[in-house]
Design an enzyme around this catalytic site. Structure first.
Site, PDB file in Angstrom:
ATOM      1  N   HIS A  49     -16.621  14.405 -14.010  1.00 62.90           N
ATOM      2  CA  HIS A  49     -17.404  14.078 -13.089  1.00 62.90           C
ATOM      3  C   HIS A  49     -17.576  14.773 -11.737  1.00 62.90           C
ATOM      4  O   HIS A  49     -16.870  14.608 -10.621  1.00 62.90           O
ATOM      5  CB  HIS A  49     -16.905  12.498 -12.757  1.00 62.90           C
ATOM      6  CG  HIS A  49     -17.286  11.533 -13.635  1.00 62.90           C
ATOM      7  ND1 HIS A  49     -16.614  10.451 -13.715  1.00 62.90           N
ATOM      8  CD2 HIS A  49     -17.921  11.674 -14.612  1.00 62.90           C
ATOM      9  CE1 HIS A  49     -16.935   9.579 -14.955  1.00 62.90           C
ATOM     10  NE2 HIS A  49     -17.820  10.411 -15.721  1.00 62.90           N
TER      11      HIS A  49
ATOM     12  N   HIS B 127     -16.783   2.379 -15.609  1.00 61.77           N
ATOM     13  CA  HIS B 127     -16.360   3.789 -15.577  1.00 61.77           C
ATOM     14  C   HIS B 127     -16.125   4.137 -17.290  1.00 61.77           C
ATOM     15  O   HIS B 127     -15.886   3.583 -18.143  1.00 61.77           O
ATOM     16  CB  HIS B 127     -14.975   3.787 -14.987  1.00 61.77           C
ATOM     17  CG  HIS B 127     -14.533   5.499 -14.867  1.00 61.77           C
ATOM     18  ND1 HIS B 127     -13.988   6.202 -15.747  1.00 61.77           N
ATOM     19  CD2 HIS B 127     -14.913   6.148 -13.882  1.00 61.77           C
ATOM     20  CE1 HIS B 127     -13.833   7.401 -15.219  1.00 61.77           C
ATOM     21  NE2 HIS B 127     -14.149   7.514 -14.110  1.00 61.77           N
TER      22      HIS B 127
ATOM     23  N   GLU C 141     -14.265   6.116 -18.994  1.00 67.12           N
ATOM     24  CA  GLU C 141     -13.098   6.143 -19.421  1.00 67.12           C
ATOM     25  C   GLU C 141     -12.657   4.672 -19.992  1.00 67.12           C
ATOM     26  O   GLU C 141     -12.082   4.554 -20.990  1.00 67.12           O
ATOM     27  CB  GLU C 141     -11.955   6.533 -18.331  1.00 67.12           C
ATOM     28  CG  GLU C 141     -10.544   6.383 -18.802  1.00 67.12           C
ATOM     29  CD  GLU C 141      -9.445   6.794 -17.927  1.00 67.12           C
ATOM     30  OE1 GLU C 141      -8.487   6.188 -18.108  1.00 67.12           O
ATOM     31  OE2 GLU C 141      -9.899   7.702 -16.972  1.00 67.12           O
TER      32      GLU C 141
ATOM     33  N   ASN D 217     -11.429   9.167  -9.386  1.00 69.64           N
ATOM     34  CA  ASN D 217     -10.200   9.858  -8.642  1.00 69.64           C
ATOM     35  C   ASN D 217     -10.429  10.249  -7.175  1.00 69.64           C
ATOM     36  O   ASN D 217      -9.742  10.035  -6.243  1.00 69.64           O
ATOM     37  CB  ASN D 217      -9.490  10.823  -9.344  1.00 69.64           C
ATOM     38  CG  ASN D 217     -10.192  12.332  -9.316  1.00 69.64           C
ATOM     39  OD1 ASN D 217     -10.072  12.952  -8.610  1.00 69.64           O
ATOM     40  ND2 ASN D 217     -11.036  12.644 -10.447  1.00 69.64           N
TER      41      ASN D 217
ATOM     42  N   SER E  31     -11.522  16.559 -10.039  1.00 64.50           N
ATOM     43  CA  SER E  31     -12.686  17.526 -10.881  1.00 64.50           C
ATOM     44  C   SER E  31     -13.806  17.908  -9.834  1.00 64.50           C
ATOM     45  O   SER E  31     -14.606  18.641 -10.293  1.00 64.50           O
ATOM     46  CB  SER E  31     -13.393  16.153 -11.439  1.00 64.50           C
ATOM     47  OG  SER E  31     -13.836  15.360 -10.293  1.00 64.50           O
TER      48      SER E  31
END
Length: 498
Positions: A233, A316, A318, A416, A458
């Site tokens: 991302h 999200h 994930e 994150n 990321s």
């Protein structure tokens, strides 16, 4: 540094900006290089100071229109090294907030007014505008902050010596007047400060692995290589891979049959793998091993007949992939309120797992509520939140402890990265997430002396360098590092590209 000054070569330019700039010193330097050099020498004699050059100019690029503003990212002069202007991007952003049409690029200074064939020749240099003062006025900063804003009056198709020049000039001066709030923001943001870098920051092992998977696939199989969703991302990473031949798609149905396909680091549901097999795709799985671990946990809990509380954000990628491992058995729990009310089919057969990129304190608070409600709740032997997320949150807390402002570099869809800004904010420090230096708001910096800087797992570290360079362009900067740990973890590559 001494007090800032705005330099305007012409009387009409000074008249356009002096009143809206209020108490700021606005100096009329005079037209042309000789007068500009004289003014610069007088300014430099008093020591380093912020110098902002404001005035009109001629466009070299015909895509520019009269009244457009150009912010210099470097100032050029024949026979001399370019003068870089690292604050160009946030200054341009401030001007755009004023509703102005703004371009960023090189400004070229000529000893004489140019037009016709000479203008066409200079256009091939890549510069956007030409003036007769900026490069000479740069010396006036004495090594202090320096910036240039020029309003276009004439263009290659609307030459300087035409009847319409007066009308275009008035329009350009009006735009300079409208620019005053942004100019004030730049001036207020200047000054010395300390920048403390959080360590660790930027790429984690899973992100490095995912990017290397795509790079190696491009080398081994050639372009195009198709990637389902963003490999990680971060918009800059994605654009860089696109420039080398990666093609990003939303779903595998968009990938031609038999093509090479990479699955992104966030993981996918088994149904996606099934769709890839139907299309006979050559699949390379770049799922982060720590995400794959959570998938394994969910399958194990589901096989035992448990309802699995997945602590995370339902939108999200994930979480979407993890839910797909056992959609009938997984319930997403997004916050404490949901944890207090969620109802499993059998309260005696429950387990939990976590999205790997959550804020540690928030995730643990949700887990505590679930444990209190369900004493038999099964969970992972180690927290699912990945080491990189935990380490970066610990590091951002260390810099937030002494900072007046925290800047987190990362894309807005990076979980994150967003959590880092939230963690610093909960520690009582103004914190902002920026995709790159162009999103740095100069208003945040007024009166700020200590800036903490970090980057999500990321985000490439060169984007942090850009932010530090920009802050250095606003005044003397002392850079320190707050190190809360080191990382040595690496992950093996998939066999298809190893």
């Amino acid at each position: 540094m001494t007090t800032p000054v705005v330099c305007t070569p012409l009387r009409v330019e000074r008249a356009a900006v002096a009143a809206p700039l209020g108490a700021t010193e606005v100096l009329r330097t005079g037209f042309g290089p000789r007068r500009a050099a004289t003014a610069a020498a007088a300014l430099a004699a008093t020591g380093p100071r912020p110098v902002l050059v404001v005035g009109v100019a001629g466009a070299l690029d015909d895509r520019l229109r009269p009244g457009d503003l150009v912010v210099a990212d470097e100032v050029r002069r024949d026979g001399h090294d370019p003068v870089p202007v690292p604050t160009a991007a946030p200054l341009a952003a401030a001007l755009r907030r004023c509703g102005l049409r703004v371009h960023v690029g090189p400004v070229l200074s000529s000893p004489v007014v140019v037009d016709g064939a000479r203008r066409a020749e200079l256009a091939r240099s890549g510069a956007l505008t030409v003036d007769t003062e900026s490069a000479w006025l740069a010396a006036g900063a004495g090594g202090g902050p320096f910036a240039v804003v020029r309003a276009v009056v004439d263009t290659p198709s609307a030459a300087l010596y035409r009847p319409g020049t007066v009308v275009r000039g008035v329009a350009a001066l009006r735009c300079l007047r409208r620019a005053a709030p942004a100019l004030r923001d730049w001036l207020a943001a200047t000054g010395p400060r300390t920048v403390e870098l959080a360590e660790p920051r930027s790429f984690c092992a899973g992100v490095e692995r995912a990017i290397e998977v795509v790079d190696r696939a491009l080398v081994r199989f050639g372009a195009p290589v198709y990637v389902r969703r963003q490999i990680v991302h971060n918009a800059h990473v994605v654009r860089g891979l696109e420039s080398r031949g990666a093609v990003f798609v939303q779903e595998v149905e968009e990938i031609p049959r038999g093509a090479v396909a990479v699955l992104a680091a966030h993981g996918v549901a088994p149904a996606v793998r099934d769709q890839a097999r139907v299309r006979d795709l050559s699949v390379i799985d770049a799922t982060c091993p720590l995400v794959a671990k959570v998938h394994t946990e969910v399958r194990r809990y589901s096989d035992r007949g448990n309802t699995v509380f997945l602590i995370g954000h339902s939108e999200h990628e994930e979480v979407e992939g993890t839910v797909g491992e056992a959609p009938d058995d997984v319930v997403v729990v997004e916050d404490v309120a949901a944890a207090r009310t969620v109802q499993p089919r059998d309260a005696g057969r429950v387990a939990y797992a976590m999205q790997t990129t959550l804020a540690v304190d928030e995730a643990e608070e949700i887990a505590d509520v679930l444990r209190g409600r369900f004493p038999g709740l099964a969970g992972p032997r180690r927290d699912d939140i990945c080491y990189a997320t935990t380490n970066r949150q610990r590091a951002v807390r260390a810099v937030a402890a002494t900072a007046d402002l925290v800047l987190v570099v990362g894309s807005p869809n990076s979980s994150n990265s967003r959590r880092l800004a939230e963690v610093a904010g909960r520690d009582g420090v103004p914190a902002h997430l920026v995709d790159d230096v162009g999103e740095l708001d100069l208003r945040w910096l007024a009166g700020v002396h200590r800036v903490g800087v970090t980057a999500g797992a990321s985000a490439p570290d060169h984007l942090v360098d850009d932010v530090v360079s920009c802050l250095s362009g606003l005044g003397p900067v002392t850079v320190t590092t707050a190190t809360t740990g080191t990382e040595s973890i690496t992950f093996t590559l998939p066999k298809e590209v190893s």
